[in-house]
Design a protein around this motif. Structure first.
Motif, mmCIF file in Angstrom:
data_model
loop_
_atom_site.group_PDB
_atom_site.id
_atom_site.type_symbol
_atom_site.label_atom_id
_atom_site.label_comp_id
_atom_site.label_asym_id
_atom_site.label_seq_id
_atom_site.Cartn_x
_atom_site.Cartn_y
_atom_site.Cartn_z
ATOM 1 N N PHE A 95 6.757 -13.303 -4.057
ATOM 2 C CA PHE A 95 7.546 -14.191 -3.216
ATOM 3 C C PHE A 95 7.655 -13.562 -1.828
ATOM 4 O O PHE A 95 8.620 -12.856 -1.523
ATOM 5 C CB PHE A 95 8.934 -14.402 -3.825
ATOM 6 C CG PHE A 95 8.900 -15.030 -5.199
ATOM 7 C CD1 PHE A 95 8.524 -16.350 -5.345
ATOM 8 C CD2 PHE A 95 9.237 -14.298 -6.325
ATOM 9 C CE1 PHE A 95 8.501 -16.954 -6.607
ATOM 10 C CE2 PHE A 95 9.222 -14.882 -7.582
ATOM 11 C CZ PHE A 95 8.850 -16.215 -7.729
ATOM 12 N N ALA A 96 6.673 -13.802 -0.984
ATOM 13 C CA ALA A 96 6.645 -13.150 0.316
ATOM 14 C C ALA A 96 6.180 -14.075 1.437
ATOM 15 O O ALA A 96 6.038 -13.639 2.573
ATOM 16 C CB ALA A 96 5.731 -11.916 0.266
ATOM 17 N N TYR A 179 -1.669 -9.805 6.298
ATOM 18 C CA TYR A 179 -1.481 -11.223 5.979
ATOM 19 C C TYR A 179 -0.020 -11.641 6.187
ATOM 20 O O TYR A 179 0.250 -12.706 6.754
ATOM 21 C CB TYR A 179 -1.898 -11.493 4.539
ATOM 22 C CG TYR A 179 -1.754 -12.940 4.117
ATOM 23 C CD1 TYR A 179 -2.640 -13.909 4.578
ATOM 24 C CD2 TYR A 179 -0.727 -13.339 3.267
ATOM 25 C CE1 TYR A 179 -2.511 -15.244 4.196
ATOM 26 C CE2 TYR A 179 -0.592 -14.663 2.880
ATOM 27 C CZ TYR A 179 -1.479 -15.614 3.340
ATOM 28 O OH TYR A 179 -1.340 -16.925 2.972
ATOM 29 N N TYR A 180 0.925 -10.799 5.756
ATOM 30 C CA TYR A 180 2.333 -11.171 5.825
ATOM 31 C C TYR A 180 3.040 -10.695 7.097
ATOM 32 O O TYR A 180 4.093 -11.248 7.447
ATOM 33 C CB TYR A 180 3.075 -10.639 4.603
ATOM 34 C CG TYR A 180 2.695 -11.370 3.327
ATOM 35 C CD1 TYR A 180 3.057 -12.698 3.132
ATOM 36 C CD2 TYR A 180 1.957 -10.740 2.327
ATOM 37 C CE1 TYR A 180 2.709 -13.385 1.977
ATOM 38 C CE2 TYR A 180 1.601 -11.417 1.164
ATOM 39 C CZ TYR A 180 1.979 -12.740 0.998
ATOM 40 O OH TYR A 180 1.617 -13.423 -0.149
ATOM 41 N N TYR A 181 2.495 -9.697 7.797
ATOM 42 C CA TYR A 181 3.184 -9.166 8.971
ATOM 43 C C TYR A 181 2.322 -9.150 10.236
ATOM 44 O O TYR A 181 2.830 -8.815 11.310
ATOM 45 C CB TYR A 181 3.710 -7.755 8.681
ATOM 46 C CG TYR A 181 4.730 -7.739 7.577
ATOM 47 C CD1 TYR A 181 6.048 -8.098 7.818
ATOM 48 C CD2 TYR A 181 4.370 -7.393 6.269
ATOM 49 C CE1 TYR A 181 6.987 -8.103 6.795
ATOM 50 C CE2 TYR A 181 5.307 -7.401 5.244
ATOM 51 C CZ TYR A 181 6.608 -7.759 5.513
ATOM 52 O OH TYR A 181 7.532 -7.773 4.504
ATOM 53 N N GLY A 182 1.058 -9.506 10.122
ATOM 54 C CA GLY A 182 0.200 -9.548 11.286
ATOM 55 C C GLY A 182 0.315 -10.870 12.048
ATOM 56 O O GLY A 182 0.786 -11.875 11.511
ATOM 57 N N SER A 230 4.002 0.348 10.119
ATOM 58 C CA SER A 230 3.045 -0.739 10.309
ATOM 59 C C SER A 230 3.688 -2.099 10.046
ATOM 60 O O SER A 230 3.211 -3.125 10.544
ATOM 61 C CB SER A 230 1.829 -0.556 9.402
ATOM 62 O OG SER A 230 2.194 -0.625 8.039
ATOM 63 N N ILE A 231 4.792 -2.112 9.286
ATOM 64 C CA ILE A 231 5.562 -3.335 9.053
ATOM 65 C C ILE A 231 6.675 -3.486 10.080
ATOM 66 O O ILE A 231 6.833 -4.542 10.701
ATOM 67 C CB ILE A 231 6.137 -3.343 7.627
ATOM 68 C CG1 ILE A 231 5.002 -3.444 6.602
ATOM 69 C CG2 ILE A 231 7.132 -4.489 7.438
ATOM 70 C CD1 ILE A 231 5.453 -3.358 5.161
#
Length: 253
Positions: A95-96, A179-182, A230-231
């Motif tokens: 779940f992201a 994918y989720y933070y870029g 990196s996040i």
């Protein structure tokens, strides 16, 4: 760049050699088996800008057998057991995801989808200690990434109440993190620069509490998470730590 194969090999070696650190105690009581039902809800404090929390309600229909365990969307099947070491095949939802309605920071960005991960997990139990290592990959091909986790927990029992503090570390490869933070070049704006995220080591510490209530089992879990640079350096995020919690009740038919 981390050698993931070496990381997993070292993890398994650590778990096998851990047996020398503890002397045997009585075998753990076997859990009951059969079909179960219940309800659960998870709350995650998001680190995205303008996205305070994610609430995940989970109706729980499941089964616990000698090898197969189904707990809502989480599935585990025992492939091998040798003494206190167990190898399991696992399925788990991720779940992201997000879309542009979740926060102003996502406006103009492509939707990032939730996904389904699958892979292998190794568990070592000795006395009250539990050491676990998992490696899961994105089965739906949304991020095409993978994540490896290592955790150590210790259980105490106070009458019917079971308490287990736990610490852990996870490694997410660059495909999963990006994918989720870029931010893709096509998604860059005056208030959101393009950003390509690299792999990340994240840390967590928390506890779980189990207690038989209302004719079933109530479980509460709380974790604190520390995220890699990196996040936290992503233009989509505004902090480097957060909390998550989960509470559920289930009983056998």
């Amino acid at each position: 760049m981390l050698n993931l194969k070496g990381f997993i090999t070292a993890t398994l070696t650590l778990m096998c050699s851990s047996a020398a650190l503890f002397s045997p105690l009585a075998k753990a009581q076997q859990p009951p088996q059969g079909y179960l039902y219940g309800v659960g809800v998870g709350v995650n404090q998001e680190i995205y800008r303008g996205y305070k929390r994610r609430t995940i309600p989970l109706p729980l229909i499941g089964y616990r057998g000698e090898k197969l365990s189904v707990y809502g969307p989480f599935v585990s099947y025992q492939l091998l057991q040798h003494n206190n070491l167990t190898l399991n095949a696992k399925l788990a939802p991720r779940f992201a995801g997000f879309d542009d309605s979740d926060s102003d920071v996502f406006i103009g960005m492509a939707k990032r989808k939730n996904s389904l991960d699958g892979g292998l997990g190794v568990q070592f139990r000795q006395q009250n200690w539990v050491i676990e290592a998992d490696t899961l990959v994105d089965l739906l091909g949304n991020s095409k990434g993978q994540e490896s986790k290592l955790s150590v927990g210790y259980g105490w029992r106070f009458g019917p109440v079971q308490l287990e503090p736990k610490v852990g570390i996870s490694y997410s490869d660059s495909k999963l993190v990006d994918y989720y933070y870029g931010v893709r070049q096509s998604e860059a704006s005056a208030n959101r620069m393009a950003y390509r995220a690299g792999s990340a080591f994240n840390y967590n510490a928390g506890f779980s509490l189990s207690n038989p209530l209302f004719g079933g089992m109530t479980r509460l879990g709380v974790e604190h998470h520390w995220y890699d640079n990196s996040i936290s350096d992503s233009p989509l995020t505004d902090r480097d730590r957060g909390f998550s919690a989960f509470i559920s009740w289930s009983t056998f038919f």
